[in-house]
Design a protein around this motif. Sequence first.
Motif, PDB file in Angstrom:
ATOM      1  N   PRO A   2       0.795  -1.233   0.000  1.00 29.46           N
ATOM      2  CA  PRO A   2       0.000   0.000   0.000  1.00 29.46           C
ATOM      3  C   PRO A   2       0.824   1.278   0.000  1.00 29.46           C
ATOM      4  O   PRO A   2       0.356   2.324  -0.472  1.00 29.46           O
ATOM      5  N   VAL A   3       2.058   1.223   0.498  1.00 29.70           N
ATOM      6  CA  VAL A   3       2.878   2.438   0.542  1.00 29.70           C
ATOM      7  C   VAL A   3       3.662   2.660  -0.753  1.00 29.70           C
ATOM      8  O   VAL A   3       3.830   3.799  -1.189  1.00 29.70           O
ATOM      9  N   LEU A   4       4.105   1.590  -1.402  1.00 28.81           N
ATOM     10  CA  LEU A   4       5.033   1.743  -2.522  1.00 28.81           C
ATOM     11  C   LEU A   4       4.422   1.525  -3.901  1.00 28.81           C
ATOM     12  O   LEU A   4       4.868   2.148  -4.876  1.00 28.81           O
ATOM     13  N   ALA A   5       3.415   0.659  -4.030  1.00 34.76           N
ATOM     14  CA  ALA A   5       2.962   0.236  -5.359  1.00 34.76           C
ATOM     15  C   ALA A   5       2.520   1.400  -6.233  1.00 34.76           C
ATOM     16  O   ALA A   5       2.853   1.457  -7.426  1.00 34.76           O
ATOM     17  N   HIS A   6       1.784   2.364  -5.670  1.00 30.18           N
ATOM     18  CA  HIS A   6       1.266   3.461  -6.493  1.00 30.18           C
ATOM     19  C   HIS A   6       2.348   4.448  -6.912  1.00 30.18           C
ATOM     20  O   HIS A   6       2.098   5.320  -7.746  1.00 30.18           O
ATOM     21  N   ARG A   7       3.542   4.303  -6.378  1.00 31.01           N
ATOM     22  CA  ARG A   7       4.637   5.208  -6.724  1.00 31.01           C
ATOM     23  C   ARG A   7       5.452   4.687  -7.907  1.00 31.01           C
ATOM     24  O   ARG A   7       6.301   5.415  -8.435  1.00 31.01           O
ATOM     25  N   LEU A   8       5.236   3.455  -8.301  1.00 21.90           N
ATOM     26  CA  LEU A   8       6.010   2.874  -9.386  1.00 21.90           C
ATOM     27  C   LEU A   8       5.401   3.222 -10.736  1.00 21.90           C
ATOM     28  O   LEU A   8       4.188   3.225 -10.901  1.00 21.90           O
ATOM     29  N   ILE A   9       6.252   3.488 -11.696  1.00 23.05           N
ATOM     30  CA  ILE A   9       5.819   3.683 -13.081  1.00 23.05           C
ATOM     31  C   ILE A   9       6.343   2.489 -13.874  1.00 23.05           C
ATOM     32  O   ILE A   9       7.551   2.292 -13.997  1.00 23.05           O
ATOM     33  N   LEU A  10       5.423   1.695 -14.377  1.00 25.14           N
ATOM     34  CA  LEU A  10       5.811   0.468 -15.059  1.00 25.14           C
ATOM     35  C   LEU A  10       6.211   0.726 -16.500  1.00 25.14           C
ATOM     36  O   LEU A  10       5.793   1.704 -17.123  1.00 25.14           O
ATOM     37  N   ASP A  11       7.026  -0.176 -17.007  1.00 25.44           N
ATOM     38  CA  ASP A  11       7.377  -0.143 -18.420  1.00 25.44           C
ATOM     39  C   ASP A  11       6.119  -0.453 -19.237  1.00 25.44           C
ATOM     40  O   ASP A  11       5.338  -1.340 -18.877  1.00 25.44           O
ATOM     41  N   PRO A  12       5.881   0.293 -20.333  1.00 27.02           N
ATOM     42  CA  PRO A  12       4.659   0.056 -21.134  1.00 27.02           C
ATOM     43  C   PRO A  12       4.494  -1.383 -21.588  1.00 27.02           C
ATOM     44  O   PRO A  12       3.372  -1.908 -21.607  1.00 27.02           O
ATOM     45  N   GLU A  13       5.591  -2.038 -21.936  1.00 27.04           N
ATOM     46  CA  GLU A  13       5.485  -3.431 -22.364  1.00 27.04           C
ATOM     47  C   GLU A  13       5.034  -4.333 -21.223  1.00 27.04           C
ATOM     48  O   GLU A  13       4.254  -5.275 -21.425  1.00 27.04           O
ATOM     49  N   ALA A  14       5.504  -4.046 -20.024  1.00 26.07           N
ATOM     50  CA  ALA A  14       5.095  -4.832 -18.869  1.00 26.07           C
ATOM     51  C   ALA A  14       3.612  -4.632 -18.582  1.00 26.07           C
ATOM     52  O   ALA A  14       2.889  -5.582 -18.268  1.00 26.07           O
ATOM     53  N   GLU A  15       3.157  -3.380 -18.690  1.00 25.45           N
ATOM     54  CA  GLU A  15       1.734  -3.099 -18.492  1.00 25.45           C
ATOM     55  C   GLU A  15       0.897  -3.840 -19.521  1.00 25.45           C
ATOM     56  O   GLU A  15      -0.167  -4.390 -19.208  1.00 25.45           O
ATOM     57  N   PHE A  16       1.376  -3.856 -20.756  1.00 25.07           N
ATOM     58  CA  PHE A  16       0.651  -4.549 -21.819  1.00 25.07           C
ATOM     59  C   PHE A  16       0.548  -6.045 -21.528  1.00 25.07           C
ATOM     60  O   PHE A  16      -0.439  -6.702 -21.878  1.00 25.07           O
ATOM     61  N   ASP A  17       1.561  -6.591 -20.883  1.00 26.86           N
ATOM     62  CA  ASP A  17       1.578  -8.012 -20.555  1.00 26.86           C
ATOM     63  C   ASP A  17       0.757  -8.323 -19.296  1.00 26.86           C
ATOM     64  O   ASP A  17       0.707  -9.482 -18.873  1.00 26.86           O
ATOM     65  N   GLY A  18       0.162  -7.288 -18.700  1.00 24.03           N
ATOM     66  CA  GLY A  18      -0.682  -7.503 -17.527  1.00 24.03           C
ATOM     67  C   GLY A  18       0.022  -7.441 -16.197  1.00 24.03           C
ATOM     68  O   GLY A  18      -0.558  -7.796 -15.161  1.00 24.03           O
ATOM     69  N   VAL A  19       1.259  -6.971 -16.177  1.00 19.06           N
ATOM     70  CA  VAL A  19       1.991  -6.834 -14.920  1.00 19.06           C
ATOM     71  C   VAL A  19       1.419  -5.666 -14.135  1.00 19.06           C
ATOM     72  O   VAL A  19       1.115  -4.612 -14.695  1.00 19.06           O
ATOM     73  N   THR A  20       1.254  -5.840 -12.834  1.00 17.39           N
ATOM     74  CA  THR A  20       0.772  -4.763 -11.974  1.00 17.39           C
ATOM     75  C   THR A  20       1.868  -4.325 -11.013  1.00 17.39           C
ATOM     76  O   THR A  20       2.791  -5.091 -10.704  1.00 17.39           O
ATOM     77  N   ALA A  21       1.740  -3.080 -10.536  1.00 11.02           N
ATOM     78  CA  ALA A  21       2.721  -2.567  -9.581  1.00 11.02           C
ATOM     79  C   ALA A  21       2.684  -3.367  -8.283  1.00 11.02           C
ATOM     80  O   ALA A  21       3.725  -3.590  -7.652  1.00 11.02           O
TER      81      ALA A  21
END
Length: 329
Positions: A282-301
């Motif tokens: 809850p403290v860190l996940a929303h601060r991460l900016i994922l790589d677009p390819e990772a987001e496309f593959d369904g990876v979550t913070a």
Amino acid sequence: MTITQEQSAWFADTFTKLVENVEQVVLGKRHVIELAFTTMISEGHLLLEDYPGTGKTSLARAMGRSVQGTSSRIQFTPDLLPGDVTGITVYDQRRGEFEFHQGPIFANVVLADEINRASPKTQSALLEVMEEGHVTVDGITRGVGVPFLVVATQNPVEQAGTYRLPEAQLDRFLMKTSLGYPDRAATIRILDGSGDGPREVGPVITPQGVVSMADIARGGHLNPLVLDYIARIIEATRLAREVRLGASVRGALALTKAARTWALAHRRTYVTPDDVKALAVPVLAHRLILDPEAEFDGVTAEAVVGQVLLDVVPPSQERSDERGRRENV
């Protein structure tokens, strides 16, 4: 500052009473309520990404009443102006002078509903007050008082006509979590009427009591082993291959402050690796900016932080506990 046993006991007992008080209104969500009060006592702000009708307004209002403070609600819409949030200065013809009319941000607990529906200009009106605890209008700075907690919400489903929160603003929320729907047992209690608890709760402590709890929390002990563990977690979020931008220094400080509060709430004057693990997502996940390819593959913070917790080896529990007790004497 060394925390006495009396202070520790009072802190834990008061924290439990606050949680149980709000739990009368928000059924079956004890863990989220604990996170919300941890955020308040750690002098941070809370972001709820949730569906409509899950009790977000009830949570914010009950928290305000529990600390004998004021609460307000701001419905963010595309036509909302910054002055509608902070307040404006108007000219009083009878007195012949300008007068400041406070906006709804001047409350102990502020519910910023559907914050991503307002324009970036209006969203930015929150940046100063969330970070500094005051607003500046027409060159005059005014404090909003203490305690001060912004509970912002955004709907994860309806994205039409919304403005994505900028990274700088997301970073100012100490935690991001979700209430979610009640479980089956809580739903049955609501449906059969046994969950008809009090619509309004009474106060548990005063606003000054929350300030005292925050002062005590700052004295929670963090030994070098746990500090190193936090630093390694933060570094690992920056090195993860799915991440374009990892957790910030503000994120590391937020995790440290929240862990101190969490430890005291669970009747310990020192922080353990388990406290850090309990709050990392809850403290860190929303601060991460994922790589677009990772987001496309369904990876979550959240998944990235979870994997980091698996990869980063915590210090020995017994060793850190023993050292924490010894150094806190």
